[in-house]
Design an enzyme around this catalytic site. Structure first.
Site, PDB file in Angstrom:
ATOM      1  N   SER A 131       0.860  -1.177   0.000  1.00  0.00           N
ATOM      2  CA  SER A 131       0.000   0.000   0.000  1.00  0.00           C
ATOM      3  C   SER A 131       0.893   1.223   0.000  1.00  0.00           C
ATOM      4  O   SER A 131       2.082   1.149   0.357  1.00  0.00           O
ATOM      5  CB  SER A 131      -0.882  -0.005   1.255  1.00  0.00           C
ATOM      6  OG  SER A 131      -1.466   1.257   1.494  1.00  0.00           O
ATOM      7  N   TYR A 171      -2.065  -0.986  10.661  1.00  0.00           N
ATOM      8  CA  TYR A 171      -2.025  -1.166   9.208  1.00  0.00           C
ATOM      9  C   TYR A 171      -0.726  -0.620   8.622  1.00  0.00           C
ATOM     10  O   TYR A 171      -0.062  -1.286   7.813  1.00  0.00           O
ATOM     11  CB  TYR A 171      -3.228  -0.471   8.585  1.00  0.00           C
ATOM     12  CG  TYR A 171      -3.426  -0.739   7.111  1.00  0.00           C
ATOM     13  CD1 TYR A 171      -4.148  -1.849   6.685  1.00  0.00           C
ATOM     14  CD2 TYR A 171      -2.903   0.118   6.144  1.00  0.00           C
ATOM     15  CE1 TYR A 171      -4.346  -2.101   5.330  1.00  0.00           C
ATOM     16  CE2 TYR A 171      -3.087  -0.119   4.799  1.00  0.00           C
ATOM     17  CZ  TYR A 171      -3.808  -1.233   4.394  1.00  0.00           C
ATOM     18  OH  TYR A 171      -3.986  -1.467   3.049  1.00  0.00           O
TER      19      TYR A 171
END
Length: 258
Positions: free
Chosen positions: A140, A153
């Site tokens: 990401s 995350y």
């Protein structure tokens, strides 16, 4: 070492290859499973959503594996004899560090860091023996940049980027590459849920959430489609990419250009 699984016909296809995709029942994982199958690979569809995994596997001619990637024994029970691994499964939780539930933090790291490690420690030996393999980790932009309230995350994606580089260095002599694909916000159920939640909390439209909140730091003000990420994954598994390894292919609409 000669690769016994080299396709006998068009070298631009993945015919004769076997792929394993985690989190494959929806979103990016589903798009990757479809793209790899369309290119000729036999795909192991891994997800804890059993019905959706079975449905997809039936449609693309693959095999469904229902597994909770937070459980080590279930991860270790997945197929090891594969040529391509796409580590995609993930989850999100948003809270400031001082309020972040430790059990949720640990869960996110088990699914997004430990599970990819466990998958790779079992699948790499076969790739090494055959002299060919492709590892693609769906990272990401948050593997390269941070945002507040996403400590689990962000730290998990940073760890995945680090694991990717180590695997690339170790696997290089064996004809195996390892790369990350690092998108910005992708139109997935996870992101669409975030959009709806933020629209309610901010009292603005979902379109405004996308442009003013999620994509504030992105030059391109539109969500990435899962199929676009899948095309990048497919490219990294195809011809002409043998010297691309240890990299992070950003698909962030210009976010990290700032």
């Amino acid at each position: 070492m000669q690769n016994s699984r080299t396709p006998e016909h068009d070298p631009r296809t993945l015919a004769g290859r076997t792929a394993l995709v985690t989190g494959a029942a929806s979103g990016i994982g589903l798009a990757c499973a479809e793209a790899l199958a369309a290119a000729g690979a036999r795909v192991h569809v891994v997800d804890k959503a059993g019905d959706a995994a079975e449905s997809l596997a039936k449609r693309i001619g693959g095999t469904a594996w229902v597994a909770d990637l937070s459980v080590a024994e279930e991860v270790d029970g997945l197929p090891a004899d594969v040529d391509i691994v796409v580590n995609n499964a993930g989850l999100q939780h948003v809270a400031p560090v001082h309020e972040f539930p430790p059990d949720r933090f640990a869960l996110i790291h088990r699914v997004m860091v430990e599970a990819p490690f466990r998958v790779l420690r079992r699948t790499l030996p076969g790739m090494y023996e055959r002299g060919w393999g492709r590892v693609v980790n769906i990272s990401s932009v948050h593997g390269l940049r941070a945002s507040p309230y996403k400590s689990a995350y962000v730290s998990a994606k940073h760890a995945l980027e680090g694991l990717n580089k180590v695997v690339a260095l170790e696997a290089a002599p064996h004809g195996v590459t390892s790369n990350c694909v690092s998108p910005g916000y992708v139109r997935t159920p996870l992101v669409e849920d975030q959009i709806a939640d933020q629209a309610r909390s901010h009292g603005i439209s979902e379109q405004e959430v996308v442009g003013r909140v999620l994509l504030e730091r992105s030059a391109l003000k539109s969500l990435i489609e899962p199929g676009d990420v899948a095309e990048a994954v497919l490219w990294l598994c195809g011809p002409g990419t043998a010297h691309i390894t240890g990299s992070s292919l950003t698909m962030d609409g210009g976010w990290t250009a700032n």
